[in-house]
Design a protein around this motif. Structure first.
Motif, PDB file in Angstrom:
ATOM      1  N   MET A 172      32.913 -16.245  37.735  1.00  0.00           N
ATOM      2  CA  MET A 172      32.126 -15.308  36.926  1.00  0.00           C
ATOM      3  C   MET A 172      32.943 -14.065  36.580  1.00  0.00           C
ATOM      4  SD  MET A 172      29.344 -16.838  36.295  1.00  0.00           S
ATOM      5  CE  MET A 172      28.212 -15.613  35.706  1.00  0.00           C
ATOM      6  N   GLU A 173      33.732 -13.567  37.511  1.00  0.00           N
ATOM      7  CA  GLU A 173      34.590 -12.404  37.225  1.00  0.00           C
ATOM      8  C   GLU A 173      35.655 -12.749  36.180  1.00  0.00           C
ATOM      9  OE1 GLU A 173      34.311  -9.150  38.121  1.00  0.00           O
ATOM     10  OE2 GLU A 173      32.372  -9.888  38.804  1.00  0.00           O
ATOM     11  N   ALA A 174      36.248 -13.926  36.311  1.00  0.00           N
ATOM     12  CA  ALA A 174      37.248 -14.347  35.327  1.00  0.00           C
ATOM     13  C   ALA A 174      36.609 -14.524  33.953  1.00  0.00           C
ATOM     14  CB  ALA A 174      37.920 -15.643  35.782  1.00  0.00           C
ATOM     15  N   VAL A 180      40.360 -23.661  25.991  1.00  0.00           N
ATOM     16  CA  VAL A 180      40.177 -22.461  25.175  1.00  0.00           C
ATOM     17  C   VAL A 180      40.261 -21.147  25.939  1.00  0.00           C
ATOM     18  CG1 VAL A 180      38.822 -23.677  23.434  1.00  0.00           C
ATOM     19  CG2 VAL A 180      37.649 -22.552  25.320  1.00  0.00           C
ATOM     20  N   CYS A 181      40.317 -21.190  27.249  1.00  0.00           N
ATOM     21  CA  CYS A 181      40.329 -19.947  28.026  1.00  0.00           C
ATOM     22  C   CYS A 181      41.700 -19.712  28.657  1.00  0.00           C
ATOM     23  CB  CYS A 181      39.263 -19.996  29.122  1.00  0.00           C
ATOM     24  SG  CYS A 181      37.584 -20.014  28.475  1.00  0.00           S
ATOM     25  N   ALA A 182      41.883 -18.517  29.147  1.00  0.00           N
ATOM     26  CA  ALA A 182      43.125 -18.137  29.814  1.00  0.00           C
ATOM     27  C   ALA A 182      43.279 -18.917  31.121  1.00  0.00           C
ATOM     28  CB  ALA A 182      43.131 -16.632  30.095  1.00  0.00           C
ATOM     29  N   TYR A 183      44.494 -18.963  31.605  1.00  0.00           N
ATOM     30  CA  TYR A 183      44.811 -19.720  32.817  1.00  0.00           C
ATOM     31  C   TYR A 183      43.939 -19.294  33.999  1.00  0.00           C
ATOM     32  CZ  TYR A 183      47.374 -21.607  36.756  1.00  0.00           C
ATOM     33  OH  TYR A 183      47.697 -22.260  37.909  1.00  0.00           O
ATOM     34  N   GLU A 184      43.778 -18.008  34.188  1.00  0.00           N
ATOM     35  CA  GLU A 184      42.991 -17.499  35.323  1.00  0.00           C
ATOM     36  C   GLU A 184      41.554 -18.042  35.285  1.00  0.00           C
ATOM     37  OE1 GLU A 184      41.067 -13.299  35.797  1.00  0.00           O
ATOM     38  OE2 GLU A 184      43.129 -13.171  36.536  1.00  0.00           O
TER      39      GLU A 184
END
Length: 155
Positions: free
Chosen positions: A138-140, A98-102
């Motif tokens: 955490m930043e991603a 469900v999340c972006a590749y990064e």
């Protein structure tokens, strides 16, 4: 042929204006409905990403607890290491879905470091790597939930 009288012309103009008003009203209503639908879909997708991220963080925290317990000489206080690793990798797959590749890549990297430490990675060199991977994740995740545009998977 008879020419249009003033009353007929006004009636025809009224019909044209009424039709235009109806068409413009329908167009505006459709635009508002489309925007509302897009907003609801974005909110649902964000909630799915947040749930996957929170599940991953919960699993990672369980691994951290296992590692901390080991460091204190406690054994078996947190269930089996294998269960914790299984939960971690399952949560990582949910982030991938469900999340972006990064964000998915950062979750995999963080899970990989935790996995290596549970399996006996050296304490001294793994600690900075673990903190770095956790920070990157955490930043991603923060970016994922802030509404920044998502990057397509580079696969």
């Amino acid at each position: 042929m008879e020419t249009l009288t003033g009353g007929t012309a006004l009636a025809l103009a009224g019909v044209v204006l009424g039709t235009l008003g109806t068409l413009i009203g329908q167009h505006l209503a459709t635009r508002v409905e489309n925007r509302r639908h897009q907003w609801e879909r974005a909110a649902t997708e964000r909630a799915e990403r947040k749930a996957a991220i929170m599940d991953f963080l919960g699993s990672a925290q369980r691994i951290e607890l296992v590692l901390d317990s080991r460091g204190l000489g406690l054994t078996g206080a947190c269930g089996t290491d294998e269960e914790a690793l299984h939960d971690l990798w399952l949560a990582t797959k949910a982030v991938e879905l469900v999340c972006a590749y990064e964000t998915a890549r950062a979750a995999q990297d963080y899970a990989g470091v935790l996995h290596a430490r549970v399996r006996g990675g050296t304490e001294g060199t793994a600690a900075p790597a673990k903190r770095e991977r956790r920070h990157t994740f955490m930043e991603a995740a923060r970016g994922e939930l802030s509404g920044r545009p998502r990057k397509a998977a580079a696969r």
